[in-house]
Design a protein around this motif. Structure first.
Motif, mmCIF file in Angstrom:
data_model
loop_
_atom_site.group_PDB
_atom_site.id
_atom_site.type_symbol
_atom_site.label_atom_id
_atom_site.label_comp_id
_atom_site.label_asym_id
_atom_site.label_seq_id
_atom_site.Cartn_x
_atom_site.Cartn_y
_atom_site.Cartn_z
ATOM 1 N N LEU A 249 -29.105 -28.458 -46.382
ATOM 2 C CA LEU A 249 -29.163 -29.632 -46.854
ATOM 3 C C LEU A 249 -28.879 -29.838 -48.474
ATOM 4 C CD1 LEU A 249 -29.291 -32.491 -45.515
ATOM 5 C CD2 LEU A 249 -31.645 -32.163 -45.778
ATOM 6 N N GLU A 250 -29.609 -29.091 -49.131
ATOM 7 C CA GLU A 250 -29.630 -28.932 -50.445
ATOM 8 C C GLU A 250 -28.378 -28.323 -50.954
ATOM 9 O OE1 GLU A 250 -32.069 -27.039 -54.170
ATOM 10 O OE2 GLU A 250 -33.011 -27.305 -52.264
ATOM 11 N N GLN A 251 -27.869 -27.060 -50.475
ATOM 12 C CA GLN A 251 -26.620 -26.360 -51.237
ATOM 13 C C GLN A 251 -25.334 -27.194 -50.874
ATOM 14 O OE1 GLN A 251 -27.008 -24.019 -53.174
ATOM 15 N NE2 GLN A 251 -29.271 -23.965 -52.784
ATOM 16 N N LYS A 252 -25.286 -27.836 -49.350
ATOM 17 C CA LYS A 252 -24.186 -28.323 -49.018
ATOM 18 C C LYS A 252 -23.851 -29.932 -49.377
ATOM 19 C CE LYS A 252 -22.135 -25.675 -45.142
ATOM 20 N NZ LYS A 252 -21.941 -25.573 -43.888
ATOM 21 N N TYR A 253 -24.983 -30.498 -49.429
ATOM 22 C CA TYR A 253 -24.859 -32.012 -49.284
ATOM 23 C C TYR A 253 -25.753 -32.396 -50.492
ATOM 24 C CZ TYR A 253 -23.073 -30.909 -44.843
ATOM 25 O OH TYR A 253 -22.597 -30.299 -43.827
ATOM 26 N N GLY A 254 -26.367 -31.671 -51.438
ATOM 27 C CA GLY A 254 -27.025 -32.106 -52.550
ATOM 28 C C GLY A 254 -28.391 -32.820 -52.367
ATOM 29 N N PHE A 255 -28.973 -33.003 -50.936
ATOM 30 C CA PHE A 255 -30.148 -33.479 -50.876
ATOM 31 C C PHE A 255 -31.208 -32.397 -51.142
ATOM 32 C CE2 PHE A 255 -27.370 -36.089 -48.034
ATOM 33 C CZ PHE A 255 -27.757 -37.361 -48.738
ATOM 34 N N LYS A 256 -32.452 -32.810 -51.851
ATOM 35 C CA LYS A 256 -33.700 -31.967 -52.010
ATOM 36 C C LYS A 256 -34.824 -32.937 -51.221
ATOM 37 C CE LYS A 256 -36.764 -29.085 -52.924
ATOM 38 N NZ LYS A 256 -36.719 -27.875 -52.546
ATOM 39 N N VAL A 257 -35.190 -32.243 -49.964
ATOM 40 C CA VAL A 257 -36.345 -33.004 -49.232
ATOM 41 C C VAL A 257 -37.709 -32.562 -50.023
ATOM 42 C CG1 VAL A 257 -37.615 -33.093 -47.120
ATOM 43 C CG2 VAL A 257 -35.176 -32.877 -47.211
ATOM 44 N N VAL A 258 -38.245 -33.818 -50.635
ATOM 45 C CA VAL A 258 -39.537 -33.346 -51.238
ATOM 46 C C VAL A 258 -40.707 -33.138 -50.236
ATOM 47 C CG1 VAL A 258 -40.912 -34.342 -52.989
ATOM 48 C CG2 VAL A 258 -38.505 -34.711 -53.392
ATOM 49 N N SER A 259 -40.514 -33.999 -49.167
ATOM 50 C CA SER A 259 -41.601 -34.022 -48.150
ATOM 51 C C SER A 259 -41.141 -34.572 -46.809
ATOM 52 C CB SER A 259 -42.898 -34.868 -48.651
ATOM 53 O OG SER A 259 -44.057 -34.693 -47.694
ATOM 54 N N PHE A 260 -41.580 -34.176 -45.723
ATOM 55 C CA PHE A 260 -41.598 -34.953 -44.530
ATOM 56 C C PHE A 260 -42.908 -34.959 -43.780
ATOM 57 C CE2 PHE A 260 -40.174 -30.422 -43.728
ATOM 58 C CZ PHE A 260 -40.923 -30.111 -42.676
ATOM 59 N N MET A 261 -44.176 -35.147 -44.735
ATOM 60 C CA MET A 261 -45.406 -35.518 -44.168
ATOM 61 C C MET A 261 -45.678 -36.925 -43.920
ATOM 62 S SD MET A 261 -46.698 -32.333 -43.924
ATOM 63 C CE MET A 261 -45.932 -30.736 -44.155
ATOM 64 N N TRP A 262 -44.637 -37.868 -43.765
ATOM 65 C CA TRP A 262 -44.795 -39.233 -43.895
ATOM 66 C C TRP A 262 -44.586 -39.537 -42.382
ATOM 67 C CZ3 TRP A 262 -46.201 -42.114 -47.912
ATOM 68 C CH2 TRP A 262 -46.090 -41.788 -49.152
ATOM 69 N N VAL A 263 -45.603 -40.022 -41.343
ATOM 70 C CA VAL A 263 -45.585 -40.422 -40.121
ATOM 71 C C VAL A 263 -45.852 -41.766 -39.835
ATOM 72 C CG1 VAL A 263 -46.271 -39.995 -37.860
ATOM 73 C CG2 VAL A 263 -46.202 -37.927 -39.308
ATOM 74 N N GLN A 264 -44.840 -42.467 -39.357
ATOM 75 C CA GLN A 264 -44.890 -43.914 -39.079
ATOM 76 C C GLN A 264 -45.674 -44.495 -37.756
ATOM 77 O OE1 GLN A 264 -41.545 -45.454 -40.869
ATOM 78 N NE2 GLN A 264 -42.035 -47.568 -40.887
ATOM 79 N N GLY A 265 -45.957 -43.528 -37.095
ATOM 80 C CA GLY A 265 -46.649 -43.886 -35.841
ATOM 81 C C GLY A 265 -45.813 -43.757 -34.430
ATOM 82 N N TYR A 266 -46.401 -43.892 -33.236
ATOM 83 C CA TYR A 266 -45.772 -43.791 -32.053
ATOM 84 C C TYR A 266 -44.876 -45.075 -31.756
ATOM 85 C CZ TYR A 266 -48.143 -39.346 -31.042
ATOM 86 O OH TYR A 266 -48.565 -38.132 -31.335
ATOM 87 N N ARG A 267 -43.728 -44.878 -31.169
ATOM 88 C CA ARG A 267 -42.863 -45.918 -30.673
ATOM 89 C C ARG A 267 -43.055 -46.090 -29.118
ATOM 90 N NH1 ARG A 267 -38.950 -47.067 -34.943
ATOM 91 N NH2 ARG A 267 -37.584 -48.142 -33.639
ATOM 92 N N HIS A 268 -43.015 -47.341 -28.806
ATOM 93 C CA HIS A 268 -43.354 -47.652 -27.184
ATOM 94 C C HIS A 268 -42.273 -48.640 -27.043
ATOM 95 C CE1 HIS A 268 -47.319 -45.716 -27.866
ATOM 96 N NE2 HIS A 268 -47.575 -46.666 -28.727
ATOM 97 N N PHE A 269 -41.805 -48.861 -25.692
ATOM 98 C CA PHE A 269 -41.181 -50.041 -25.169
ATOM 99 C C PHE A 269 -41.974 -51.332 -25.057
ATOM 100 C CE2 PHE A 269 -39.069 -46.031 -23.490
ATOM 101 C CZ PHE A 269 -37.804 -46.309 -24.099
ATOM 102 N N VAL A 270 -41.090 -52.387 -25.829
ATOM 103 C CA VAL A 270 -41.880 -53.813 -25.756
ATOM 104 C C VAL A 270 -40.730 -54.457 -24.959
ATOM 105 C CG1 VAL A 270 -41.000 -54.386 -28.199
ATOM 106 C CG2 VAL A 270 -42.674 -55.624 -26.962
ATOM 107 N N THR A 271 -41.058 -54.959 -23.800
ATOM 108 C CA THR A 271 -40.238 -55.620 -23.009
ATOM 109 C C THR A 271 -40.473 -56.884 -22.250
ATOM 110 O OG1 THR A 271 -40.870 -54.262 -21.115
ATOM 111 C CG2 THR A 271 -38.766 -53.656 -22.460
ATOM 112 N N ASN A 272 -40.188 -57.389 -21.301
ATOM 113 C CA ASN A 272 -40.574 -58.417 -20.442
ATOM 114 C C ASN A 272 -40.716 -58.177 -19.043
ATOM 115 O OD1 ASN A 272 -41.098 -60.831 -22.114
ATOM 116 N ND2 ASN A 272 -38.756 -60.953 -22.388
ATOM 117 N N LYS A 273 -40.997 -56.764 -18.684
ATOM 118 C CA LYS A 273 -41.441 -56.080 -17.759
ATOM 119 C C LYS A 273 -42.231 -54.890 -17.827
ATOM 120 C CE LYS A 273 -38.809 -53.649 -15.090
ATOM 121 N NZ LYS A 273 -37.817 -53.010 -14.341
#
Length: 337
Positions: A142-166
């Protein structure tokens, strides 16, 4: 006497100017994210910025811009690739558009396949993944080919669930339902594998899309349901926990590599630290708080979900996108039994 006063004032002005020049940061990172100023992530990014500034004696300053003030994510990522001193909160699905294997981290039930069940286990798994040769290889590409440096991926936003009318308890319950989900392939295929028809709708248009029956529901975290007042148009939140949203904080590799080595280390360490603190707060405290608010607004929570059936169905997404090998390589790397 007047002449002396004039020279004295000029001297004081020069001293002030010199002081301001000395105090100016040597390096500046303009960091962009799409969330609002009241979101936990924004507070977390501000803590990151403060810690970095303190540890570098003001020589490295992070300016945090909420609500996509610097622009849309696609444009920001292109500027990052070009070497601009800009950062962006993104996710593995987006990074997977460049290095496909990385998208696996946003696939359905990825964190469950990695063996994590509690918030603390989630963080430990992410730490192990970070140290694995498998992930290091992908991040290097990702860094060498595309120029992105990932500083961190320790950021979690929570679990996703289905919200529906059934109520949704099994994959069969999703058949025929049009479910709003982001447009990246890993999201689309994951939701399709679980039994629904994925529909890409802008986040801010979900309420209207439900009202006009363009979609039958969405898959979101509890905070989204409360913030978007979706309890007014949707009735059930079925706790499938199918995706744990893992965010990536990225900067320009060119800009990062021009920092002193000490500053590089500080930037990464403090980003991880702020991310872990923010993620644990969300998973341990805020998710339950937002869930309670949703219930108070009329949302009925469905907990008797056949998770085993959903995990089995999720396999189709890994197969469709050729990510079985990537997932298994990470499982082996972190020694999942």
């Amino acid at each position: 006497m007047k002449g002396k006063s004039r020279y004295l004032l000029m001297f004081v002005a020069c001293v002030i100017l010199a002081g301001s020049l000395i105090a100016a940061p040597k390096y500046t990172l303009k960091f962009n994210h799409v969330l609002g100023p009241s979101e936990p992530y924004h507070e977390g990014f501000l803590k990151w910025a403060k810690a970095v500034e303190e540890r570098t004696n003001g020589n490295l300053k992070i300016e945090v811009y909420h609500s996509a003030q610097l622009g849309v994510e696609e444009d920001i990522l292109e500027q990052i690739r070009a070497g601009a001193n800009i950062g962006q909160n993104t996710d593995s699905a987006r990074m997977g558009m460049y290095v496909p294997q990385i998208a696996v981290m946003n696939a359905a039930y990825f964190i469950d396949f990695m063996g994590a069940k509690t918030p603390d286990e989630v963080i430990e798994v992410l730490k192990k993944i970070k140290e694995s040769d498998v992930m290091k290889k992908w991040l290097d590409e990702l860094e060498q080919k595309y120029g992105f440096k990932v500083v961190s991926f320790m950021w979690v936003q929570g679990y996703r669930h289905f919200v529906t009318n059934k109520p949704i308890r099994t994959p069969d319950d999703l058949k025929g339902l049009r479910i709003r989900t982001p447009g990246a392939p890993i999201w689309q295929e994951s939701i399709r594998a679980l039994g629904a028809q994925p529909v890409a709708v802008n986040f801010g248009e979900i309420y209207t899309a439900v009202q006009t029956r363009a979609v039958d529901g969405a898959e979101l975290v509890y905070a989204n349901v409360v913030a978007g007042a979706l309890y007014e148009v949707l009735k059930y939140m079925s706790e499938t926990g199918h995706i744990l949203l893992i965010n990536f904080e990225v900067v320009s590799a060119k800009w990062f590599n021009n920092l002193p080595e000490e500053y590089q280390q500080i930037l990464v360490e403090e980003c991880d630290r702020a991310g872990i603190e923010t993620s644990l707060k969300i998973m341990k405290e805020l998710e339950e708080s937002f869930k309670q608010q949703a219930v108070e607004k009329g949302i009925e929570v469905i907990t008797d979900v056949d998770k085993e059936a959903f995990m089995k169905a999720a396999e189709k997404a890994y197969e469709k996108l050729g990510l079985v090998e990537a997932r298994n390589a990470l499982m082996e790397a972190i020694k999942v039994k």
